[in-house]
Design a protein around this motif. Structure first.
Motif, PDB file in Angstrom:
ATOM      1  N   UNK A  63       0.716  -1.103   0.040  1.00  0.00           N
ATOM      2  CA  UNK A  63       0.153   0.219  -0.017  1.00  0.00           C
ATOM      3  C   UNK A  63       0.979   1.191  -0.059  1.00  0.00           C
ATOM      4  N   UNK A  64       0.315   2.331  -0.812  1.00  0.00           N
ATOM      5  CA  UNK A  64       1.364   3.530  -0.649  1.00  0.00           C
ATOM      6  C   UNK A  64       0.770   4.342   0.357  1.00  0.00           C
ATOM      7  N   UNK A  65       1.151   3.818   1.640  1.00  0.00           N
ATOM      8  CA  UNK A  65       0.629   4.365   2.669  1.00  0.00           C
ATOM      9  C   UNK A  65       1.492   3.936   4.075  1.00  0.00           C
ATOM     10  N   UNK A  66       1.564   4.733   4.917  1.00  0.00           N
ATOM     11  CA  UNK A  66       2.263   4.101   6.249  1.00  0.00           C
ATOM     12  C   UNK A  66       1.333   3.410   6.980  1.00  0.00           C
ATOM     13  N   UNK A  67      -0.031   3.122   6.626  1.00  0.00           N
ATOM     14  CA  UNK A  67      -0.766   2.275   7.282  1.00  0.00           C
ATOM     15  C   UNK A  67      -1.906   1.602   6.463  1.00  0.00           C
ATOM     16  N   UNK A  68      -3.019   1.756   7.030  1.00  0.00           N
ATOM     17  CA  UNK A  68      -4.401   1.256   6.198  1.00  0.00           C
ATOM     18  C   UNK A  68      -4.773   2.195   5.023  1.00  0.00           C
ATOM     19  N   UNK A  69      -5.334   1.828   3.902  1.00  0.00           N
ATOM     20  CA  UNK A  69      -6.172   2.540   3.014  1.00  0.00           C
ATOM     21  C   UNK A  69      -7.680   2.662   3.289  1.00  0.00           C
ATOM     22  N   UNK A  70      -8.388   3.463   2.485  1.00  0.00           N
ATOM     23  CA  UNK A  70      -9.849   3.483   2.583  1.00  0.00           C
ATOM     24  C   UNK A  70     -10.470   2.068   2.469  1.00  0.00           C
ATOM     25  N   UNK A  71     -10.098   1.362   1.524  1.00  0.00           N
ATOM     26  CA  UNK A  71     -10.676  -0.112   1.243  1.00  0.00           C
ATOM     27  C   UNK A  71     -10.380  -0.943   2.424  1.00  0.00           C
ATOM     28  N   UNK A  72      -9.356  -0.669   3.162  1.00  0.00           N
ATOM     29  CA  UNK A  72      -9.009  -1.715   4.628  1.00  0.00           C
ATOM     30  C   UNK A  72     -10.303  -1.087   5.325  1.00  0.00           C
ATOM     31  N   UNK A  73     -10.590  -0.194   5.744  1.00  0.00           N
ATOM     32  CA  UNK A  73     -11.474   0.442   6.586  1.00  0.00           C
ATOM     33  C   UNK A  73     -12.776  -0.166   6.122  1.00  0.00           C
TER      34      UNK A  73
ATOM     35  N   UNK B 208     -17.226  -4.125   6.830  1.00  0.00           N
ATOM     36  CA  UNK B 208     -18.010  -5.195   6.116  1.00  0.00           C
ATOM     37  C   UNK B 208     -17.838  -6.568   6.816  1.00  0.00           C
ATOM     38  N   UNK B 209     -16.709  -6.578   8.003  1.00  0.00           N
ATOM     39  CA  UNK B 209     -16.621  -7.980   8.526  1.00  0.00           C
ATOM     40  C   UNK B 209     -15.586  -8.957   7.575  1.00  0.00           C
ATOM     41  N   UNK B 210     -14.940  -8.377   6.774  1.00  0.00           N
ATOM     42  CA  UNK B 210     -14.378  -9.267   5.794  1.00  0.00           C
ATOM     43  C   UNK B 210     -12.882  -9.212   6.565  1.00  0.00           C
ATOM     44  N   UNK B 211     -11.927 -10.341   5.929  1.00  0.00           N
ATOM     45  CA  UNK B 211     -10.501 -10.260   6.217  1.00  0.00           C
ATOM     46  C   UNK B 211      -9.943  -9.406   5.270  1.00  0.00           C
ATOM     47  N   UNK B 212      -8.682  -8.993   5.492  1.00  0.00           N
ATOM     48  CA  UNK B 212      -7.990  -8.326   4.183  1.00  0.00           C
ATOM     49  C   UNK B 212      -7.724  -9.129   3.249  1.00  0.00           C
ATOM     50  N   UNK B 213      -8.622  -8.757   2.059  1.00  0.00           N
ATOM     51  CA  UNK B 213      -8.233  -9.788   0.822  1.00  0.00           C
ATOM     52  C   UNK B 213      -6.964  -9.225   0.168  1.00  0.00           C
ATOM     53  N   UNK B 214      -6.230 -10.194  -0.340  1.00  0.00           N
ATOM     54  CA  UNK B 214      -5.223  -9.594  -1.441  1.00  0.00           C
ATOM     55  C   UNK B 214      -5.677  -8.792  -2.903  1.00  0.00           C
ATOM     56  N   UNK B 215      -4.751  -8.294  -3.249  1.00  0.00           N
ATOM     57  CA  UNK B 215      -4.944  -7.602  -4.396  1.00  0.00           C
ATOM     58  C   UNK B 215      -5.099  -8.486  -5.510  1.00  0.00           C
ATOM     59  N   UNK B 216      -5.777  -8.201  -6.800  1.00  0.00           N
ATOM     60  CA  UNK B 216      -6.117  -9.160  -7.815  1.00  0.00           C
ATOM     61  C   UNK B 216      -5.157  -9.852  -8.367  1.00  0.00           C
ATOM     62  N   UNK B 217      -3.978  -9.126  -8.726  1.00  0.00           N
ATOM     63  CA  UNK B 217      -2.672  -9.802  -9.339  1.00  0.00           C
ATOM     64  C   UNK B 217      -1.996 -10.589  -8.168  1.00  0.00           C
TER      65      UNK B 217
END
Length: 316
Positions: free
Chosen positions: A82-92, A97-106
């Motif tokens: 992630x181009x961030x020091x932590x989480x991104x909006x999608x992580x929040x 939604x109660x999901x685990x952090x899913x990986x990027x498509x690639x």
């Protein structure tokens, strides 16, 4: 709170979070069929604001600083793509939604069990991605290799990736219908790089402005493609005020500034044109598809509020 660190992610991830948190709670013009707040999948499209690792798979030999600290140090404890020091909006959103952090498509597509990897959806966003195709810019005689590069991962390419994922998750028309109706789609933020790339190659405002309706048309075509596949609930963010970002303020130090904000008024006017045209096109799509809930997310005013009233938003 994580701070996105690349153009166009240089204001803050919290800006997008503020807008999307409101949007997820209060959906503009919700469709009758979409009153349930229970979603089984989240599918996201965009650029560096929400890329959770696609870029590092694409550029495994030269991913830039994103695989080094301070990236990831405030939450994951390590660089996470992630181009961030932590989480991104999608992580929040994933957390909400109660999901685990899913990986990027690639990353997921390279796994041994893609169906399991895509169980909760997929993130198709890529750093520096555009709404318009790489070929479009090549025909405009823009270098695609100059930094920041114009990658072959435009919005239509990301939609193509989604179609592959949908085929993995659903083998029949009924299964596809169930997946699409139980999914939340975040289409963007996208479009900022369509303007960033030309400006970084010394193009003028007069050169860039005519791109706006073409960018909007590209976004609308992608939304229509998702609707035709059966999407029922989607959020579409506008662009935040690029004229307030440090990169542009440094790039155009002698330009006139808005006295109220200190931002580049001409660049923010371009972004307002984009956002207004996007809102108008989304309204057309709502009229044409009344059973689909399409919410515009106002990133611009949320970000500008941080600029104009910093002490009211946590700055001492």
């Amino acid at each position: 709170m994580a701070v996105a660190s690349t153009l166009p992610g240089q204001l803050t991830a919290v800006t997008a979070l503020l807008a999307l948190s409101v949007a997820i709670t209060v959906s503009a013009a919700p469709a009758t069929a979409n009153r349930s707040r229970c979603y089984k999948h989240l599918f996201t499209f965009g650029d560096s604001l929400i890329d959770t690792g696609n870029f590092i798979v694409h550029s495994s030999t030269d991913s830039g600083p994103v695989l080094e600290l301070p990236y990831g140090e405030t939450f994951f404890g390590r660089p996470s793509g992630r181009w961030s020091d932590g989480r991104l909006v999608v992580d929040f959103i994933v957390e909400k939604l109660g999901f685990p952090y899913w990986p990027a498509y690639l990353q997921a597509a390279a796994g041994k069990s893609p169906a399991e990897e895509f169980r909760y959806g997929a993130n198709f966003a890529v750093v520096a991605a555009t709404a318009l195709s790489q070929d479009f810019f090549m025909k405009k005689n823009l270098s695609v290799d100059q930094f920041p590069p114009i990658l072959p991962y435009s919005l239509d390419v990301q939609i193509g990736w989604f179609k592959k994922v949908l085929a993995v998750l659903a083998s029949t028309d009924q299964e596809r219908k169930e997946v699409m109706e139980s999914s939340l789609f975040l289409v963007g933020e996208i479009g900022a790089n369509d303007y960033n790339h030309p400006f970084s190659r010394n193009k003028t405002l007069e050169w860039v402005r005519p791109l706006v309706p073409q960018v909007i048309s590209s976004i609308a075509l992608s939304i229509k493609a998702l609707i035709e596949l059966g999407a029922k609930t989607m959020f579409v963010p506008g662009i935040f005020p690029l004229g307030c970002t440090p990169q542009y303020l440094a790039l155009f130090p002698g330009d006139d500034r808005d006295p109220a904000t200190g931002c580049l008024w001409w660049l923010n006017d371009l972004i307002l044109l984009h956002n207004h045209m996007l809102e108008a096109r989304l309204e057309e799509l709502r009229r044409d598809h009344p059973s689909v809930s399409i919410t515009y997310v106002d990133s611009y005013d949320n970000a500008l509020g941080l600029v104009t009233a910093p002490t009211q938003n946590g700055k001492p």
